[in-house]
Structures are given as C-alpha cells and as structure tokens.
Design a protein around this motif. Sequence first.
Motif, PDB file in Angstrom:
ATOM      1  N   SER A  69       1.085  -1.195  -0.002  1.00 44.35           N
ATOM      2  CA  SER A  69      -0.251  -0.027  -0.358  1.00 44.35           C
ATOM      3  C   SER A  69       0.929   1.297  -0.277  1.00 44.35           C
ATOM      4  O   SER A  69       1.750   1.114   0.531  1.00 44.35           O
ATOM      5  CB  SER A  69      -1.058  -0.320   1.029  1.00 44.35           C
ATOM      6  OG  SER A  69      -1.841  -1.562   1.001  1.00 44.35           O
ATOM      7  N   LEU A  71       0.664   5.935  -0.052  1.00 41.12           N
ATOM      8  CA  LEU A  71      -0.560   7.004   0.741  1.00 41.12           C
ATOM      9  C   LEU A  71      -0.318   8.119   0.164  1.00 41.12           C
ATOM     10  O   LEU A  71       1.030   8.281  -0.554  1.00 41.12           O
ATOM     11  CB  LEU A  71      -0.882   7.204   2.022  1.00 41.12           C
ATOM     12  CG  LEU A  71      -1.618   5.664   2.658  1.00 41.12           C
ATOM     13  CD1 LEU A  71      -0.852   5.642   4.200  1.00 41.12           C
ATOM     14  CD2 LEU A  71      -2.842   5.065   2.226  1.00 41.12           C
ATOM     15  N   LYS A  77       6.225   7.423  -1.818  1.00 40.01           N
ATOM     16  CA  LYS A  77       5.619   6.627  -2.972  1.00 40.01           C
ATOM     17  C   LYS A  77       6.044   6.265  -3.835  1.00 40.01           C
ATOM     18  O   LYS A  77       6.609   7.497  -4.508  1.00 40.01           O
ATOM     19  CB  LYS A  77       4.101   7.628  -2.743  1.00 40.01           C
ATOM     20  CG  LYS A  77       3.399   6.967  -3.158  1.00 40.01           C
ATOM     21  CD  LYS A  77       2.240   8.145  -3.278  1.00 40.01           C
ATOM     22  CE  LYS A  77       1.061   7.435  -4.649  1.00 40.01           C
ATOM     23  NZ  LYS A  77      -0.046   8.435  -4.122  1.00 40.01           N
ATOM     24  N   ASN A 103      -3.998   7.134  -3.447  1.00 36.12           N
ATOM     25  CA  ASN A 103      -3.655   5.671  -2.256  1.00 36.12           C
ATOM     26  C   ASN A 103      -4.204   4.827  -2.609  1.00 36.12           C
ATOM     27  O   ASN A 103      -5.379   4.844  -3.419  1.00 36.12           O
ATOM     28  CB  ASN A 103      -4.745   6.297  -1.422  1.00 36.12           C
ATOM     29  CG  ASN A 103      -4.915   7.863  -0.258  1.00 36.12           C
ATOM     30  OD1 ASN A 103      -3.546   7.931   0.262  1.00 36.12           O
ATOM     31  ND2 ASN A 103      -5.560   8.598  -0.674  1.00 36.12           N
TER      32      ASN A 103
END
Length: 111
Positions: A69, A71, A77, A103
């Motif tokens: 995951s 965000l 990221k 996200n």
Amino acid sequence: MLDFARKRLVKRGLKNVEYKLTDGLNFDLESSFFDRVFMVTVIGEVENKDYYLREIHRVLKSDGILSISELAGDPDKMAIDDLKDLVCQHGFEVSHIFGTHRNYTINFTKK
C-alpha cells in the motif's frame, strides 16, 4: 511498530499472528513459510529493493500474497506502474489493484 500492531490485533481478538523483526537484509525466516506479507508505505524507503523482494519471494508460500500500500503525501511513494514493474521482475504477478493513483494497494501473487 510491532508493539503497536500487537496491541491492535489483540484488541480485535486476532490470535493467529506472529511478529518477526528483521533488519531488512537478512531475513532469518524459513523459506515458503508465510501466507501473506503486508507493506504499508515501506517499499519506497527500502534501499536495496531487489534484494528485499527476492527475500520476500523466498519466505512466501506458493500462491502467497505480497500486499503493498502507498499513500498520498509520502515523499517516497512509488507510482503504480513503477511498483508493478519492479515487483513483477521478482517472480510475482499482479492479482488485484485497489484505490487510485493517490492511495492504493496492490496485491501480488507469488508465481
């Protein structure tokens, strides 16, 4: 972080969980042992992503799932396409993508 995770899971009554702390280089873990590996806002911060992903592949059972995951707001990221390209080079295939480019969670299955 392990204590935080343990408290949250105990509060929810989950007991079939093990906690392992590794240094990210030497996974002193049994091969083909884990069903799932979860990474939340971690992969972008890993220095040697190739080694890390090889080790995750090694410790996952056949058809095991690596769930990553990312965000919005995380300066490290990774973009969805970059992450897919990287992880699929290490014996995984994309099984599900949830969310948007801001996200998201991508579940990869061990081939």
